[in-house]
Every structure is written in C-alpha cells, then in structure tokens.
Design a protein around this motif. Structure first.
Motif, PDB file in Angstrom:
ATOM      1  N   HIS B  30       0.857  -1.195   0.000  1.00 38.94           N
ATOM      2  CA  HIS B  30       0.000   0.000   0.000  1.00 38.94           C
ATOM      3  C   HIS B  30       0.888   1.238   0.000  1.00 38.94           C
ATOM      4  O   HIS B  30       1.859   1.287   0.740  1.00 38.94           O
ATOM      5  CB  HIS B  30      -0.876   0.043   1.269  1.00 38.94           C
ATOM      6  N   VAL B  31       0.553   2.190  -0.826  1.00 35.87           N
ATOM      7  CA  VAL B  31       1.278   3.470  -0.796  1.00 35.87           C
ATOM      8  C   VAL B  31       0.258   4.605  -0.748  1.00 35.87           C
ATOM      9  O   VAL B  31      -0.715   4.605  -1.512  1.00 35.87           O
ATOM     10  CB  VAL B  31       2.181   3.656  -2.044  1.00 35.87           C
ATOM     11  N   GLU B  32       0.490   5.539   0.163  1.00 35.33           N
ATOM     12  CA  GLU B  32      -0.401   6.697   0.274  1.00 35.33           C
ATOM     13  C   GLU B  32       0.407   7.974   0.114  1.00 35.33           C
ATOM     14  O   GLU B  32       1.588   8.013   0.444  1.00 35.33           O
ATOM     15  CB  GLU B  32      -1.056   6.764   1.663  1.00 35.33           C
ATOM     16  N   ALA B  42      -2.583   5.703  -3.560  1.00 32.37           N
ATOM     17  CA  ALA B  42      -2.149   5.444  -4.927  1.00 32.37           C
ATOM     18  C   ALA B  42      -2.045   3.956  -5.208  1.00 32.37           C
ATOM     19  O   ALA B  42      -2.313   3.506  -6.315  1.00 32.37           O
ATOM     20  CB  ALA B  42      -0.810   6.126  -5.183  1.00 32.37           C
ATOM     21  N   VAL B  43      -1.608   3.192  -4.220  1.00 35.26           N
ATOM     22  CA  VAL B  43      -1.458   1.752  -4.399  1.00 35.26           C
ATOM     23  C   VAL B  43      -2.198   1.065  -3.264  1.00 35.26           C
ATOM     24  O   VAL B  43      -1.996   1.376  -2.091  1.00 35.26           O
ATOM     25  CB  VAL B  43       0.039   1.351  -4.384  1.00 35.26           C
ATOM     26  N   SER B  64      -2.740   4.811 -12.525  1.00 33.63           N
ATOM     27  CA  SER B  64      -3.159   3.500 -12.050  1.00 33.63           C
ATOM     28  C   SER B  64      -2.263   2.993 -10.925  1.00 33.63           C
ATOM     29  O   SER B  64      -2.558   1.987 -10.309  1.00 33.63           O
ATOM     30  CB  SER B  64      -3.159   2.498 -13.205  1.00 33.63           C
ATOM     31  N   GLY B  65      -1.161   3.675 -10.668  1.00 33.56           N
ATOM     32  CA  GLY B  65      -0.284   3.280  -9.573  1.00 33.56           C
ATOM     33  C   GLY B  65       0.858   2.396 -10.011  1.00 33.56           C
ATOM     34  O   GLY B  65       1.637   1.926  -9.179  1.00 33.56           O
ATOM     35  N   LYS B  66       1.031   2.187 -11.310  1.00 30.10           N
ATOM     36  CA  LYS B  66       2.079   1.277 -11.759  1.00 30.10           C
ATOM     37  C   LYS B  66       3.477   1.849 -11.534  1.00 30.10           C
ATOM     38  O   LYS B  66       4.381   1.133 -11.127  1.00 30.10           O
ATOM     39  CB  LYS B  66       1.869   0.882 -13.230  1.00 30.10           C
ATOM     40  N   ARG B 252      -4.890  -1.057  -7.890  1.00 28.56           N
ATOM     41  CA  ARG B 252      -5.037  -2.492  -7.631  1.00 28.56           C
ATOM     42  C   ARG B 252      -4.667  -3.272  -8.881  1.00 28.56           C
ATOM     43  O   ARG B 252      -4.775  -2.759  -9.983  1.00 28.56           O
ATOM     44  CB  ARG B 252      -6.496  -2.822  -7.303  1.00 28.56           C
ATOM     45  N   ILE B 253      -4.295  -4.539  -8.662  1.00 26.29           N
ATOM     46  CA  ILE B 253      -4.105  -5.408  -9.819  1.00 26.29           C
ATOM     47  C   ILE B 253      -5.435  -6.092 -10.085  1.00 26.29           C
ATOM     48  O   ILE B 253      -5.960  -6.798  -9.231  1.00 26.29           O
ATOM     49  CB  ILE B 253      -2.983  -6.429  -9.566  1.00 26.29           C
TER      50      ILE B 253
END
Lengths: 307, 659
Positions: B30-32, B42-43, B64-66, B252-253
C-alpha cells in the motif's frame, strides 16, 4: 569560442563609447566647472578665461569628448579638484574598493548559496520560512541603517570588530563593511538559489541519480548543485560591478577612501574628470564581468555553445 | 544495413529458468500520499513477483499506480509525502522495507536498476555520458576515474552506440532519442543487476527506434538472465515480450495472468475494455470501445454513427478536391556571420510535397519525428510562409494570401493541437476559449448569440454545457482535447488539421476522442488532415494515408493499399516495427528492424532519402531521386499495390499479417 570572444569584445566598443559619452554630457550639464573650482569666491574673469582655454571648455562638446577620450588612451584622465591627477586618485581608491568588494563577494557567495541550498532542500519547512523572513528583513532595511547599527553594536559597544577602516586597510577592518555591503545581494542570492534548488530537486535526473544508488551527499553536490547554480552565477557576475559602484554609502559609514568616496567628492566639487574617469573604469568592469559570466555559463552548461 | 529476422514461434509464456523462490516479491503493498487536500491512496494492496529471466509486464493507464509501485520497489519515493503503511517488498527473500537506508542504497543501481521513460530529462544535462556511466563503477565498486571511463566505453559498445570511444565525453543533448535511451539502458546494466525495472522505456521514441531499443533490452535480458519488470500502457509491446501480465487499475491489480491467456480470454472487464479500445494495425475495426466508469458526459459522446465497413469509400477520381497541395517546400535557413548574416545552408523540413484532400475524407499523414509532418500542418494554415509551392483551397492559392483574404480562408481551415495541456490558455475560461474565434470572425456569431453557440459546441463534443465558466485545469486530458476540438469547430470550418490530436492521451481516452472525431466528421461533413506518428490510430481513422520521410512523401494511397499492400521499403519497415497486441502473432510476423537514425534534414542523402537505411539501396538510389508515382511494374496488375510510391524498386510485401 575564440570567435565568440572576439565578437563580444567588438560589441563592447559601441557600448563603451555610448555610455562614456552619456556620462560626459550629463556631468557637463551639472554646471560651470570653473566656478566650482573657486568654491564660494568669485574668480578673476581673466584667470577664469585662461583656465577655460587650457581645459578646452570653449570647444564644442563633441570635440571636448574626443580630446578627453584621446587623453584616456594615453593614461591621462585629467586633474582632480585638488590638483592631483585623477589617475593617482584611482591608484589609491581602486585597491581599497576591490578588497572590500572581494570580502563582500565571498560572504555573499558562501552564505547566500548555503542558505539557499538549505532552504530549497527543506521547502515549506520551518528553516525555509526562517530564511525567507530573514532575507525579507535584509532586503527591506536600507544599507545605512544596517551599517550604522552594526557599526555601533558590533564595532563600538561590544568591540568585536574594528568599527572603521584605517589608512592601512587591514583585513579584519573590512569584515564589518563587507557584511553590510554584501547584505542585500546575499538575500537575493539566497532566494535565487532556493528557488533553483527546489525546482531541480524534483527533476528526473535527480531521481535517476538516486536510483543509481549514489549516496545523498553525492546526489546533491555533483548532480543538484551544478545545475542549480547556473542562474545564480548570472546574478553574481553582474553583481560584481554593482558591489564596486554601490559601496558609496558603505564606504562613507566606515570611512574607507575608495571609489565611492572619490566619486562623491567629484560630484560635490563638480569635477568632471574625476566623475567621468571613475565611471568609465566602472563601465569597463561591468562589461568585463558580463563577458566573464557568459563564458562561465558555457563552462557550467554544455548545452550552451558559442560560435 | 538492415537485419530481417524471424523469431521462432514461442508457444505460450516462457518458463522461468530459476525455479524456486522468485527474485522479487511484492506483497500486499500500500502506498499513500499525504497532501494538503487529504490522503491519496495510490497503491492499494498490490501483489506480484518476478523470477530471474522472467518478464513481467505491468499494464495500466496514467494514475493506475504502476509507476508508484516501481518507485516503492526502488526506494526512490519521496517520503513524505509518500507513506507505505502496509506491505512487504521481498528481494531474494529479504524485506527491503525494513532495511536501513544504507543497505537499500547498495541494492539500488547495483542489484535492482531502473530505466526511465524520458531519457533526455532523466540524464543530467551538464555531465558527460561517460561521467554518468562511470559514476556507477566509481561509487559502487570504487574504481578510479580512468578505469571507470574505460568501463563506460565498454558499456556503450555493449548497447551498440557507434564510435563509443570518441563519444564518451559527449553530453546527453548531443545524442538522438534512441541513443539516449541506449545510454539509460547501459547505465541500468552497468553492474549487471538481478532485476531491471523499465518504466515506459520506449514511449517517447519513434516506432522504428522503439523496435531497436526493445530488441536490445530483450537480448541483454536473455544474456544476463535478469528479471524484468516492464511498465507500459502499450499492449503491443507487452504482447511482444512479456511472460506474464499484471493489469493495474486504480491502485489495484485487476488481472494477473500469463500473456497468452490474458489476450485470449481476458477475465476482467477492464482488461477486455482495454484490449478493445486500442486501434489495431492489422484490422480496420469498428467503433472503438470506450471504457465506462468515466464521466457520464464523456461516455455519451461515443454514441454516433460510424462509417461501416460495408460502405466503401467512394473513389476520389470523380470528386473535386477541397485542398490541393503542389510541390510544397519549406526551408529554414541556417545563417552564419557577425554583422552580415549569410546563409550557409537550410533545414529542408518540407521538400516538395503534393497531395489532395477531398471533401468529407480523412487523410492521414504518418512519419517519424523530424519528417516534416507538423511543418506541413503549419504551412497549410499559413502559420509559416512556404518557401515554394502552392496550396489551392477551392482553386485559390492561399500561400500568397495576406491580411483580410487570409483571414477569410482561415475561417474555413481550423486546427486541433497535440497537447491539450499547453494549447489552452490556463487563465481563460472554457467559454472564452471556445468563443474566442467569434471575436475574430464576428460575422459567425453575433454578440448576443455567443453564449448559446458556445454551449451548443460544448454539447456537441460531449461536455456539459454548464461547464462554460470553468478553467482548463479543472478538466481531464481527454476533456481538454474535447475543448480543443470545440474551439476548432466554432467557425464551422470545412477542413480541420489535427496535429497529433490523441498522442498525449491514454488509450481508453484516446478511443473516446477518436470516436468523437469520427462522429463529428459525419455530422458536419468535415475533411480531416490527421497528422500522427501512431500508425494504428491513423489506420483506424483515415480513408487515405500518406507516409512521409525526411520532408518527402514516400507513399500515398488508401488505408488498405498502404497497410496491406505497401510497396515502399520505408512503409514496410515502419509497419513491421509496430508491435501488434496479440502474443500469438509475435512468432509469425516478419520484422524489419532498421538500423540507425533518421539523417539530418539539413543535410539529407542524395537521390532517395531513405537509401541510407534501406536494404534495397543500389547506386541508382543515390543518383536519381525517385518520383512519387504508380510504379511501372505494378501499373497494370490491377492489384491494390498499384498506388503512388516513391521508390525505384517498389514491390509489394505484406508485413502486417492482416487478420
């Protein structure tokens, strides 16, 4: 590069002629130099006419200018109000001013850049706000206020540094006037550096440098600083001339007999050769400093190529 | 010098060589980002893994957070504002998130290296490439300056930069885009890392160069048996090289599968939408699928009539062209001298181009950067004065027009620009931006009528008419391009010149805008000159296509003629270099990989301009400039290959593998 330097030197010629002529005209608009020579006394009309004749004051202005310029190139800058050749005054004044300028320049560079780097790297934090407020203070308080205050407190009351400059002009005597002279420019340098650093630290190549696994120290000193200092160098370069010419107030406060002091005397006594001579030299200094900055630019930034 | 290679068919994903524990595992990451406006997540719980020798493609659109996930792996997120509240990143079984800063630094660059998208901005502009490459060895291995330089030259050789020894002291701006990206690759490769993360490594490059760079990357990956995480939005590139794919959406994936499976049977609706939203080079598709879940106003615009396949494009012979371009030339002079500038040469941006544009059709112009396609757009608008040649609009040569006459013509020829972020004035409201053409041409809309007109235009391009008083920054990229289109439509023009109108947009948004443009064309009987570098988009929208190379037209014909029966070697190379989003096609397609870069337009090769990169080149090509005409040999065959092509040895070749 060589071609570029030659071109720039050639471009300096019209600038040099234009500025000197402008100063020449303006100084002659000040009033009658012969009357000023005698101060409050009324000069004997015959003597006055004779002096006028010997100084070519009856010739048209452009002819006077040509004669003056011809003199300059033979090392003859004319005579000051006290009868000494202006070139001698320069010999006394410039070394003093250059020393003061150097001290101020070093202070400006080191402290200004250091403050800017610290503030830029910690953008939005307490230290950044602190630097901003501090520079705002320095910029908004006039030089003669900071000058007299520092002179009184540091020089006289606490006796930490000598309050004025003696005729020998020792180094420690120049520290206080150096700080006062550097003050405003230092604030600008700090702000300029801060903005530049804050902008570049978010750039892609800094991210690359970090991703390469370089230690933070190296990222900052090798990758960040060099890019960020390019605009600062421009300011510093043009400021050299400004420091030399702008020392009038500081030199008076600390009793340094430099360029500012002589210029002040020249204007007071309406002595054209002194004013024109000193300003002419300052113009050359300005031009040279500008050329130096542009060349340094190419060294710092390989994307700039002169041809 | 061109290599033509046929890679063996690879059935399904390659099995990773090193069985057992994977090289890198991301677990529930998880990333904020903590910003003034609140927390942006973001993730949200990403899981993926890569083994040695394996290629994982992470697919997703912007936001998308990639990339954030990749930066978290590298440990180059700015913390704060970023925060990793949860998750593990295991490298060879060790959690990197619990390591000390110094331990992580030693992994960065040495064990896990990263290749960034834009090599020009990602390389330090004031340090020589040799210094930047050598720095890796000096910092991580403590080599001397001299040894590091030798190593740097070795690396440059490895990534096939010509004359490495003499170029080691050059600076990034002195290299071409493809060469710069090679330098980025060399830098990542320097210490032979176990894992390379490539973030959109070829997005900024032209197709023929993209093919070279992807090839090199794949080759080096095999040689060193590295793990590769390839972050991209290009489904074609993914299909070409990936073993498995993780599709990301909103942090998310949403789908994680081997490459063959994903393309054949996409499980998640988003993946399916993504696959359907891209125009294909090998198919003239129906209306592009526009992904839902976007603003309602945006989705609305996709309804509209699409010229169906059954409805053939009427042959142009019996129609009057609306715009005739004849031998158009634009040379930008190069000058030298101190006081008196003397011309020492010219950049031949456009060097004798002729074509017709018919009413209601779309003419696509494709070519790589520097081929002069954008200059053509400017010449047609008379934004640049042509050096020679004519542009006839309804029989009148507009290149000589000035003042009022020019203004009157411009009303009928409008433009839509590439970058919707910079082509709209940020300090003007949308209403003012769209209404501004009325200030210049008040006869179109009287003062009192303007507001209604602008609202109508907003409605036409699928935006809420109430958005009148908003500013450009309040809109997304796709919406901004709609505003740009509305501005272009304001004066009811007959011709719209579109200079790369969708290249700055994500694929799903791109699909919406392309659909909108097609609908508007039908509605208003517009003629489009559609300039782009993306061959698939051009095929999708165009009726006819012209291929430009170094200021000249190489080949021109209907979309079918150009894409399925190309006769010019440059067109063939260009088409074969485009990756097709179908992993099963990767074995069967023949690929022509051109070597080198496009020559400088200031000093183009004699004769045929393409000859320096052409595998068919002979002496004749250097001596005689081929004219754009239907080749003699193909003239009477009656096949679709009989269209205009500027090559002495024009020959048909199917490189797309049309479905």
């Amino acid at each position: 590069m060589g071609r570029y330097v030659v071109r720039r030197l050639l471009q300096m010629v019209p600038v040099f002629i234009g500025t000197t002529f402008l100063i020449f005209v303006m100084v002659y608009a000040l009033g009658d130099p012969v009357a000023a020579m005698f101060g409050d006394r009324t000069p004997d009309p015959a003597t006055a006419a004779q002096i006028r004749e010997s100084l070519h004051l009856n010739d048209p202005l452009w002819s006077q200018y040509l004669q003056y310029m011809a003199g300059i190139f033979q090392g003859d800058f004319g005579t000051a109000f006290n009868g000494r050749p202006v070139i001698e005054l320069m010999g006394d004044a410039f070394p003093n001013t250059i020393q003061l300028t150097l001290v101020a320049f070093v202070i400006e560079l080191v402290v200004g850049v250091a403050l800017g780097v610290v503030a830029g790297m910690r953008r939005g934090r307490l230290i950044d706000t602190g630097v901003l407020v501090l520079t705002l203070f320095v910029i908004s308080i006039p030089t003669f206020v900071t000058g007299y205050l520092l002179q009184y407190f540091v020089g006289v009351k606490w006796g930490a540094l000598p309050p004025s400059v003696s005729t020998e002009v020792r180094f420690e005597e120049l520290i206080l006037p150096g700080i006062v002279l550097a003050g405003v420019s230092l604030a600008y340098v700090a702000r300029l550096t801060r903005t530049s650093i804050a902008e570049n630290i978010r750039s892609d190549y800094i991210r690359t440098a970090t991703a390469k696994g370089l230690p933070r120290r190296r990222v900052i000193s090798v990758h960040l600083l060099r890019n960020s200092l390019i605009p600062v160098v421009t300011f510093l370069g043009t400021d050299i001339g400004g420091l030399m010419a702008g020392a009038i107030v500081t030199e008076r406060i600390f009793n340094l007999q430099g360029v500012g002091y002589q210029l002040y005397q020249g204007i007071l006594r309406q002595n054209a050769p002194t004013v024109v001579g000193f300003v002419t030299v300052l113009v050359v200094v300005f031009l040279a400093a500008n050329l130096l900055v542009d060349l340094l630019y190419a060294v710092l930034d390989p994307r700039i190529r002169y041809a | 010098m061109t290599t033509t290679e046929k890679t063996a068919a690879v059935p399904g994903p390659r099995t990773p060589e090193a069985a057992g524990s994977p090289l890198l595992q991301v677990r529930d990451l998880h990333v904020e980002f903590h910003t003034r406006d609140g927390v942006v997540k973001a993730v949200n719980g990403v899981n993926y893994s890569v083994s040695a020798g394996e290629t994982l493609a992470v697919l997703g659109e912007s936001g998308s957070g990639k990339s954030v996930t990749a930066q978290a792996i590298m440990g180059i997120l700015d913390m704060p504002p970023a925060k990793i509240p949860q998750g593990e990143i295991l490298f060879r079984g060790q959690d990197m998130l619990t390591m000390s800063g110094e331990q992580r630094r030693k992994i960065r660059g040495a064990k896990i290296a990263m290749i960034f998208q834009d090599a020009l901005s990602s390389l330090n502009p004031v340090l020589s490439v040799g210094y930047q490459l050598g720095e890796m060895f000096r910092v991580h291995q403590g080599l001397s300056k001299k040894d590091a330089k030798a190593k740097a030259i070795e690396l440059m050789d490895k990534v096939k930069i010509p004359a490495a020894k003499s170029r080691v002291g050059d600076y990034p701006h002195q290299f071409s885009g493809g060469m710069r990206q090679r330098i980025m690759i060399a830098m990542a490769l320097a210490l032979e890392p176990d894992l390379i993360i490539a973030d959109e490594p070829t997005t900024a490059l032209d197709v023929t160069v993209q093919a070279q760079v992807m090839d090199l990357l794949a080759e080096l990956q095999r040689e060193y048996n590295m793990g590769l995480i390839l972050i991209t939005h290009d489904l074609g590139v993914v299909a070409d090289v990936a073993d498995k794919i993780a599709v990301m959406y909103a942090g998310r994936i949403v789908e994680h599968a081997p490459v063959g499976e994903l393309y054949k049977t996409p499980a998640h609706p988003y993946t399916r939408g993504l696959l359907d939203s891209i125009p294909r080079l090998d198919q003239k598709g129906q209306e592009l699928y526009a992904i839902k879940g976007l603003p309602a106003a945006a989705a609305r615009a996709t309804s509209g009539r699409r010229r169906s396949m059954a409805e053939p494009v009427t042959k142009n012979a019996d129609r009057e062209p609306i715009l005739q371009v004849r031998n158009l030339v634009k040379h930008f002079p190069l000058t030298q001298g101190v006081l008196f500038k003397k011309q020492v040469g010219a950049v031949k941006a456009v060097d004798g181009i002729s074509f017709d544009l018919y009413r209601g059709e779309t003419l696509g112009i494709v070519g790589e950067s520097g081929c002069g396609k954008s200059t053509v757009a400017k010449l047609l608008m008379n934004l640049e004065r042509a050096t020679a040649g004519e542009v006839f609009y309804k029989g009148e040569d507009i290149t000589k027009l000035t003042g009022r006459a020019l203004k009157a013509v411009r009303r009928n020829i409008q433009m839509v620009f590439q970058d919707p972020y910079t082509s709209l004035n940020p300090r003007m409201t949308v209403g003012d931006i769209i209404g501004e053409p009325f200030d210049i041409h008040p006869e179109v809309a009287p003062k009192g009528d303007r507001r209604r007109k602008v609202q109508e235009l907003l409605d036409v391009v699928g935006l809420n008419p109430e958005y009148l008083n908003r500013y450009p920054h309040q809109f997304s990229g796709g919406q901004r391009q709609r505003i740009g289109i509305a501005r272009g439509l304001a004066l009811n023009p007959e011709i719209i010149i579109c200079d790369e109108p969708v290249s700055a947009l994500d694929v799903s948004v791109q699909a919406q805008v392309v659909n909108l443009m097609e609908r508007l064309q039908d509605e208003f009987e517009l003629s489009y000159l559609f300039i782009a570098h993306d061959l698939s988009v051009v095929r999708h929208i165009s009726d006819r296509v012209g291929v430009m190379y170094l200021g000249k037209m190489a080949e021109i014909g209907t979309d079918e003629e150009i894409y399925e029966h190309p006769t010019h070697p440059y067109t063939q190379a260009l088409l074969s270099a485009v990756p097709v989003p179908d992993p099963e096609a990767r074995g069967g397609r023949e690929r022509i990989i051109l070597s080198g870069d496009v020559p400088s337009p200031a000093n183009p090769p004699s004769g045929c301009r393409f000859r320096t990169r052409c595998w068919k080149a002979q002496d004749k090509c250097a001596e005689e400039t081929p004219l754009l005409a239907v080749p003699e040999a193909l003239k009477d065959t009656g096949s679709l290959a009989a269209h205009e092509s500027a090559c002495h040895f024009a020959e048909e070749k199917d490189v797309v593998g049309a479905a």
